[in-house]
Every structure is written in C-alpha cells, then in structure tokens.
Design a protein around this motif. Structure first.
Motif, PDB file in Angstrom:
ATOM      1  N   UNK A 251      40.007  28.909  30.626  1.00 19.56           N
ATOM      2  CA  UNK A 251      39.525  28.887  31.895  1.00 19.56           C
ATOM      3  C   UNK A 251      38.338  28.602  32.450  1.00 19.56           C
ATOM      4  N   UNK A 252      37.362  28.383  31.508  1.00 17.53           N
ATOM      5  CA  UNK A 252      36.770  27.426  31.916  1.00 17.53           C
ATOM      6  C   UNK A 252      37.016  25.362  32.808  1.00 17.53           C
ATOM      7  N   UNK A 253      38.501  25.441  32.281  1.00 19.70           N
ATOM      8  CA  UNK A 253      38.683  23.645  33.079  1.00 19.70           C
ATOM      9  C   UNK A 253      38.908  24.724  34.309  1.00 19.70           C
ATOM     10  N   UNK A 254      40.023  25.309  34.325  1.00 20.36           N
ATOM     11  CA  UNK A 254      40.954  26.252  35.014  1.00 20.36           C
ATOM     12  C   UNK A 254      39.898  26.154  36.651  1.00 20.36           C
ATOM     13  N   UNK A 255      38.866  27.193  36.462  1.00 22.63           N
ATOM     14  CA  UNK A 255      37.357  27.671  37.061  1.00 22.63           C
ATOM     15  C   UNK A 255      36.985  25.742  37.519  1.00 22.63           C
TER      16      UNK A 255
ATOM     17  N   UNK B 190      38.207  23.651  38.126  1.00 18.76           N
ATOM     18  CA  UNK B 190      39.165  22.670  39.250  1.00 18.76           C
ATOM     19  C   UNK B 190      39.480  23.643  40.259  1.00 18.76           C
ATOM     20  N   UNK B 191      38.971  24.179  40.595  1.00 23.45           N
ATOM     21  CA  UNK B 191      39.271  25.527  41.370  1.00 23.45           C
ATOM     22  C   UNK B 191      40.388  26.104  41.635  1.00 23.45           C
ATOM     23  N   UNK B 192      41.125  26.436  40.391  1.00 24.05           N
ATOM     24  CA  UNK B 192      42.163  26.565  40.263  1.00 24.05           C
ATOM     25  C   UNK B 192      41.695  28.850  39.446  1.00 24.05           C
ATOM     26  N   UNK B 193      41.179  29.353  40.896  1.00 32.11           N
ATOM     27  CA  UNK B 193      41.077  30.900  41.196  1.00 32.11           C
ATOM     28  C   UNK B 193      42.632  31.546  40.578  1.00 32.11           C
ATOM     29  N   UNK B 194      43.087  31.215  40.527  1.00 28.39           N
ATOM     30  CA  UNK B 194      44.451  32.437  41.192  1.00 28.39           C
ATOM     31  C   UNK B 194      45.016  31.815  38.907  1.00 28.39           C
ATOM     32  N   UNK B 195      45.222  30.997  38.588  1.00 30.32           N
ATOM     33  CA  UNK B 195      45.105  30.434  37.035  1.00 30.32           C
ATOM     34  C   UNK B 195      44.373  31.527  36.358  1.00 30.32           C
ATOM     35  N   UNK B 196      42.160  31.602  36.903  1.00 32.08           N
ATOM     36  CA  UNK B 196      41.813  32.645  35.710  1.00 32.08           C
ATOM     37  C   UNK B 196      42.342  33.553  36.288  1.00 32.08           C
ATOM     38  N   UNK B 197      42.410  33.848  37.153  1.00 36.17           N
ATOM     39  CA  UNK B 197      42.863  34.967  37.353  1.00 36.17           C
ATOM     40  C   UNK B 197      43.926  36.013  36.295  1.00 36.17           C
ATOM     41  N   UNK B 198      45.095  34.856  36.698  1.00 37.73           N
ATOM     42  CA  UNK B 198      46.347  34.872  35.486  1.00 37.73           C
ATOM     43  C   UNK B 198      45.614  35.886  34.661  1.00 37.73           C
TER      44      UNK B 198
END
Length: 134
Positions: free
Chosen positions: A41-45, A47-55
């Motif tokens: 989650x933190x890695x995706x955040x 990278x600003x991959x918010x849709x992946x975080x949201x999932x």
C-alpha cells in the motif's frame, strides 16, 4: 558481580517474552501477509498509484470514500514528506473491536523531508479497513 550475571539473562528472558506475546496473530492472519500488504500500500501510494491503493481498501472503506477522495487526502501529505527514502521498521499488533479481530500494522518510513508512521488496520478479509499517517 554475581548479581549482574543474573540480571542480564533475566532481562533478556523478559524481552523475549514481550516480543513473543506481541507476535501472536489471530486465526486467519499471517504476519508476513500483513507486512507485505502494508508495504505494498505504501509503495503504491509513494508511486501515486491511487487506483491500486484504492483496490486494497475494504468494501466499507470504499463505500465511505471515492478514489478521488483518497487521492485528495494522500497527495498533499506525501508531497510535504518529499521523496521516499526507505522503510525504517514495522510492528504488528493483534486487536479486537466488537468481537471482530483485526491487525494493526505500524510502518515507520523515512522520507526526504521527514519521517512518517503509517498505521494500517487490516481486517480478516486481508483488506485495509483503517489508515492514519503521523
């Protein structure tokens, strides 16, 4: 001088007991899974991959906020922290609310401008059900 030889092993045993008590996970949880999910989650955040975080959020969290809302919350915080440098440490604690077990993972991170602690709550479905950044 003999007292010192007794105190050191006794304090080491106490420390080991505290660590062992802290690592007991409720049924259905594995410490490595919790750490991996939190780190993902933190890695995706970062990278600003918010849709992946949201999932990775639980259905209840997704019902309470949109992906755009998650981005509007995380983006200014991450911008103020600067670039991600490294993970500094993890701690995992078993919790219970209203008879439902969950796990709280605190991830300490070093950023360019300052440190941040992510507190991530994970439910039995291994989805994120709570998040705070300090």
């Amino acid at each position: 001088m003999k007292k010192r030889y007794i105190v050191i092993p006794a304090s080491m045993a106490l420390l080991l007991g505290l660590c062992a008590a802290n690592s007991a996970m409720p049924e259905g949880f594995e410490k490595n899974q919790v750490l991996t999910l939190s780190k993902n989650f933190i890695t995706k955040a970062n990278r600003r991959a918010y849709e992946n975080c949201y999932s990775l959020l639980s259905p209840a969290m997704r019902d309470s906020m949109s992906c755009a809302r998650l981005e509007s919350i995380l983006s200014p915080v991450l911008d103020s922290l600067g670039d991600f440098v490294r993970f500094k440490g993890f701690s995992v604690t078993a919790k219970q609310t209203k008879g439902q077990p969950y796990v709280q993972c605190i991830v300490k991170c070093q950023y360019e401008n300052e440190s941040a602690d992510f507190t991530i709550s994970i439910g039995k479905d291994l989805m994120i059900s709570g998040l705070s950044i300090h």
